[in-house]
Design an enzyme around this catalytic site. Sequence first.
Site, short mmCIF file in Angstrom:
data_model
loop_
_atom_site.label_atom_id
_atom_site.label_comp_id
_atom_site.label_asym_id
_atom_site.label_seq_id
_atom_site.Cartn_x
_atom_site.Cartn_y
_atom_site.Cartn_z
N HIS A 42 -1.36 -7.85 2.94
CA HIS A 42 -1.26 -8.43 4.29
C HIS A 42 -2.42 -8.07 5.21
O HIS A 42 -2.47 -8.51 6.36
CB HIS A 42 0.09 -8.09 4.93
CG HIS A 42 0.29 -6.67 5.33
ND1 HIS A 42 0.28 -6.26 6.62
CD2 HIS A 42 0.52 -5.56 4.60
CE1 HIS A 42 0.52 -4.96 6.68
NE2 HIS A 42 0.67 -4.51 5.45
N THR A 81 11.81 -7.25 -11.21
CA THR A 81 11.23 -8.59 -11.41
C THR A 81 10.09 -8.77 -10.42
O THR A 81 10.22 -8.48 -9.24
CB THR A 81 12.32 -9.67 -11.21
OG1 THR A 81 13.36 -9.40 -12.14
CG2 THR A 81 11.76 -11.07 -11.41
N CYS A 118 2.87 8.81 18.90
CA CYS A 118 4.31 8.79 18.65
C CYS A 118 5.05 9.42 19.81
O CYS A 118 4.57 10.34 20.46
CB CYS A 118 4.65 9.44 17.32
SG CYS A 118 3.76 10.93 17.00
N SER A 158 -3.64 -3.65 -0.42
CA SER A 158 -2.45 -4.31 0.12
C SER A 158 -2.79 -5.75 0.51
O SER A 158 -3.91 -6.05 0.93
CB SER A 158 -1.97 -3.53 1.34
OG SER A 158 -0.90 -4.20 1.96
N GLY A 176 0.81 -1.21 0.00
CA GLY A 176 0.00 0.00 0.00
C GLY A 176 0.84 1.27 0.00
O GLY A 176 0.52 2.25 -0.67
N THR A 177 1.93 1.23 0.73
CA THR A 177 2.80 2.41 0.82
C THR A 177 3.31 2.80 -0.56
O THR A 177 3.23 3.97 -0.96
CB THR A 177 3.99 2.11 1.76
OG1 THR A 177 3.45 1.81 3.06
CG2 THR A 177 4.95 3.27 1.86
N GLN A 205 -7.55 -0.55 4.02
CA GLN A 205 -8.30 -1.10 5.16
C GLN A 205 -9.72 -1.54 4.79
O GLN A 205 -10.38 -2.21 5.59
CB GLN A 205 -8.36 -0.07 6.30
CG GLN A 205 -7.03 0.19 6.97
CD GLN A 205 -6.54 -0.96 7.85
OE1 GLN A 205 -7.27 -1.89 8.17
NE2 GLN A 205 -5.28 -0.90 8.24
N ASN A 247 -7.47 3.48 9.29
CA ASN A 247 -6.89 2.37 10.04
C ASN A 247 -7.08 2.50 11.54
O ASN A 247 -7.30 1.52 12.24
CB ASN A 247 -5.39 2.23 9.72
CG ASN A 247 -4.66 3.56 9.62
OD1 ASN A 247 -5.14 4.49 8.99
ND2 ASN A 247 -3.52 3.65 10.26
N1 PLP Z 1 -2.87 2.74 3.96
C1 PLP Z 1 -3.50 2.33 5.07
C2 PLP Z 1 -4.85 2.91 5.38
C3 PLP Z 1 -2.93 1.39 5.90
O1 PLP Z 1 -3.57 1.00 7.02
C4 PLP Z 1 -1.66 0.86 5.57
C5 PLP Z 1 -0.99 -0.11 6.45
O2 PLP Z 1 -1.22 -0.17 7.64
C6 PLP Z 1 -1.04 1.31 4.39
C7 PLP Z 1 -1.67 2.25 3.61
C8 PLP Z 1 0.31 0.79 3.98
O3 PLP Z 1 0.21 -0.49 3.42
P1 PLP Z 1 1.48 -1.45 3.40
O4 PLP Z 1 1.70 -1.93 4.78
O5 PLP Z 1 1.07 -2.55 2.45
O6 PLP Z 1 2.61 -0.66 2.86
#
Ligand code: PLP
Length: 413
Positions: A208, A244, A346, A206, A74-75, A186, A158
Site C-alpha cells: 500500500h 489461502t 503518542c 508492502s 510489512g508488519t 518506505q 517513515n
Molecule cells: N515498516 C515501515 C517502515 C512502515 O512505514 C510500515 C507502515 O507504515 C510498516 C513497516 C508496516 O507495513 P504494513 O502497513 O504493510 O503492515
Amino acid sequence: MNNTKTIYADYSATTPVRQEVIDAMLPLYKEDFGNPSSIHSYGIKAQKYLETARNNIAAVLNAKSNEIYFTSGGTEANNTVINGIEILVEENLIKKKKHIITTKIEHSSVIAQVERLQKKGWQITWLNVDKEGFISLEELKSNISDQTALVSIIHANNEIGTIQDLKNISLVCKSHNVLLHADAVQSFCKVPVDVNELTVDFLTISGHKIYGPKGVGALYIKSSQKLPPLIIGGGQEANLRSGTENISGIVGLGIAAKLLNSEIHQIASKLRQQQIRLMEKISSSEDKKFIFTGVEINKIKENIPNEKFLYRIPGHISLCIKDTEAESIVLQCDLCGIAISAGSACSNLDLKTGESTLKPSHVITALNIPKEYEKGSIRITLGKDTTNEEVDYIAESLINIINKLSAKKTVLK
Ligand code: PLP
C-alpha cells in the site's frame, strides 16, 4: 488554489491504488477466482497469477522468484523475521547467541518484537542515530560479534525519510558473518533496492505504499537462508506462510511494483525537485518557528546529478514546530484542504489528572532535538501525481498556520 479540493500529502502513510492495478486485480474477484491449491483449471490459472506476481517482485528486487514469500504486509514480514530468528536460536538451529542489533528509529512492528525478546532475556543493542537520523557504522562494528544472531535495520525511516547506507551496513554484517534484515517498506520502488547489490539476507516490502492494495506485502529471504513460519496450517508459500493466498492483493502488489519501478527515476527526480521546492519555500518564512528534521536540504541537493537518490526518500519533508502540538497543525491543514501527518506522537493518559499528555515519538526522541520542538513533529509526503501548484499551496498554507498558531500561543509549557 481552490481549497474545496483536498490535497493528499501523506503518501508515506498510504497511497491510492492506481487504475492499472485495479484493472489487473478485478478478474481475480470475478472469472479467475480459483484457489491456487486446487488442481483443476481454476486452480492452475490462479497458480499462474501467483507465480507471475512473484516473478514481478523478484525482477524489481533483482532476486530469484523462489526467494519471494507473500505476506499480509510489512508488519507480518518484519514479525516473521524476528520471530523466526528467535526460534532458530532458541532451538539451536543456528550457532548464534541471543543478541540482536537494531536501531532506535525502527517501525513499531520491529520494535514490539525486539522488546518482547528483550523481556525474555535477549540482549538487544539499540543503535543511536545522529541529528539527521543516520546510524554510525563504527557503533555497529563495535557492537557486532560472531555471537550476534541478527542485525535489523530500517532502510528508509517513515517519519523522517532518512535512508541508511545499507550497502556499507551489509559489508560490516558480512565480514562478521551476521544475518541482516532490512525493512524496506518506505524505500521499495522509491529508490532502487537491489538485494544482490545490498547483500541483505531478509528484506520487507508492502503493497500500500506503492500504489498497490493494503493487506499484502512480501518478504525476501536469500536462498541460502531459511526461516521457520510465523503462521502455520496448509503449508502455502513453501511452508513459510500458511493460509489461502490473497491472490488479488498479490497480483496488485506485483503490478504496482512493476509499474512504479519502471518509472522510478522519472518520479524520484520529480519528487526530489518538489521536495527541495517545498523545503525552500517553507524556509523562506520570515519568522522561523520550526526546524527541519531528517536529512538537510544541501545533502539532498547533492543527489540530483547522479540520480542515486540516497540519503532521503524523494518527496519526504518533516519538521518540528516550536511550542506547538503537531495535531493542531494537522487539523489546521485539514481545514485548508491539505492532508498531512503528525510524526507519530503518542498520547498518554495521566490517571491522576485525567488529562492526556502528548509524548514525542521514539524517532524524534532519538534525534535529540530541543525540547520545545519535540511535540510539534509533522510529516508531509508527496506522491507521483503531486503538482508544483499543490506544493506551493502547501508551503503557503503551512507558513500561515504556523504563524497563526504561534500568535495565538497554542502552546504547551
Ligand atoms: N515498516 C515501515 C517502515 C512502515 O512505514 C510500515 C507502515 O507504515 C510498516 C513497516 C508496516 O507495513 P504494513 O502497513 O504493510 O503492515
